[in-house]
Design a protein around this motif. Structure first.
Motif, PDB file in Angstrom:
ATOM      1  N   CYS A 110       0.877  -1.166   0.000  1.00 34.51           N
ATOM      2  CA  CYS A 110       0.000   0.000   0.000  1.00 34.51           C
ATOM      3  C   CYS A 110       0.911   1.211   0.000  1.00 34.51           C
ATOM      4  N   HIS A 121      -7.040  -1.219   3.592  1.00 35.25           N
ATOM      5  CA  HIS A 121      -6.444  -0.261   2.653  1.00 35.25           C
ATOM      6  C   HIS A 121      -7.399   0.055   1.506  1.00 35.25           C
ATOM      7  N   HIS A 159      -7.021   2.985  -1.135  1.00 32.36           N
ATOM      8  CA  HIS A 159      -5.606   3.382  -1.206  1.00 32.36           C
ATOM      9  C   HIS A 159      -4.997   2.863  -2.500  1.00 32.36           C
TER      10      HIS A 159
HETATM   11 ZN    ZN Z   1      -3.117   1.814   3.052  1.00 27.49          ZN
END
Ligand code: ZN
Length: 253
Positions: A7, A51, A54
């Protein structure tokens, strides 16, 4: 499909298939008939949820870059391997703080290298071997000590880059065995003439020839893992939208 996912916003990673190990197991609560369940099954789903929204990217793991600081069989070791997104290079640090905890993976922007921090002789094994082979005409302890001191002294002057590595299995990845070079061998033999005389010298000469290539006279080089951290790519921070963590950092400055 790559197995290592980063990420970009959070600088966290997920390894879909643990690189060098079988799935993690944890004991089930008491009263259960099944004694183990695999942990990794839902972890990737958790990572994707955490996430969500993201920017994710695949990292390529560099082959043969795996190294660890203790014996291969040691469960509490810290290991490292290299990965890249094509632009930047990373080191992935893998360890666990307690034996019953799952492995943790940490992303480091940078690289690692191995540095030789010393060359050792196998003192105890040499003594054992000398005592075993000179059982009929035992050597004086003084002479054994003098031989070890001499060999240790010569080992310190050796240049690791000029030595031939022995592909013998070492259980510790940071301890590697090498064969002494010809000049060191000549120097060792010549100086042994000051310690041993007559037949004793001839026996020692034979002993050295017998054990220099694959025995107790191999030298053990001790390596250290050196991590070099790099500054994060500025370009990435400049391209919109900036990750939350970086924005906070910028505000503070
Ligand atoms: Zn993230």
């Amino acid at each position: 499909m790559n197995e290592l996912i980063r990420c970009i916003n959070c600088d966290e990673i997920f390894l879909k298939t643990p690189f060098d190990q079988w799935p993690e197991y944890e004991p089930r609560p008491r009263g259960s008939f099944e004694s183990f369940r695999t942990l990794e099954r839902d972890d990737f789903q958790d990572f994707l949820e955490k996430h969500h929204g993201h920017q994710l990217e695949d990292l390529k793991i560099l082959e043969d870059s795996f190294v660890s600081d203790k014996d291969y069989a040691e469960p509490m070791k810290t290991s490292y391997f290299k990965a890249t997104n094509g632009k930047e290079y990373f080191v992935v640090k893998k360890n666990r703080e307690k034996i019953d905890e799952p492995l943790k993976y940490q992303l480091i922007h940078g690289d690692y290298s191995l540095r030789c921090i010393g060359i050792e002789i196998q003192g105890k094994d040499i003594i054992k071997q000398l005592n075993a082979e000179f059982i009929k005409n035992p050597l004086d302890q003084d002479k054994i000590d003098a031989f070890l001191r001499l060999f240790q002294y010569i080992a310190k002057t050796m240049d690791i880059k000029k030595l031939e590595r022995i592909p013998e299995e070492s259980s510790n990845p940071l301890e590697i065995y090498y064969k002494m070079d010809d000049i060191s061998l000549i120097y060792l033999l010549r100086n042994c003439r000051n310690i041993f005389k007559g037949q004793e010298y001839l026996d020692i000469e034979e002993f050295i020839h017998r054990h220099k290539d694959d025995g107790v006279l191999l030298l053990k080089a001790i390596y250290k893992i050196q991590i070099t951290e790099m500054a994060k790519l500025k370009k990435e921070a400049a391209s919109a939208p900036p990750p939350l963590r970086m924005r906070k950092f910028a505000e503070r400055r």
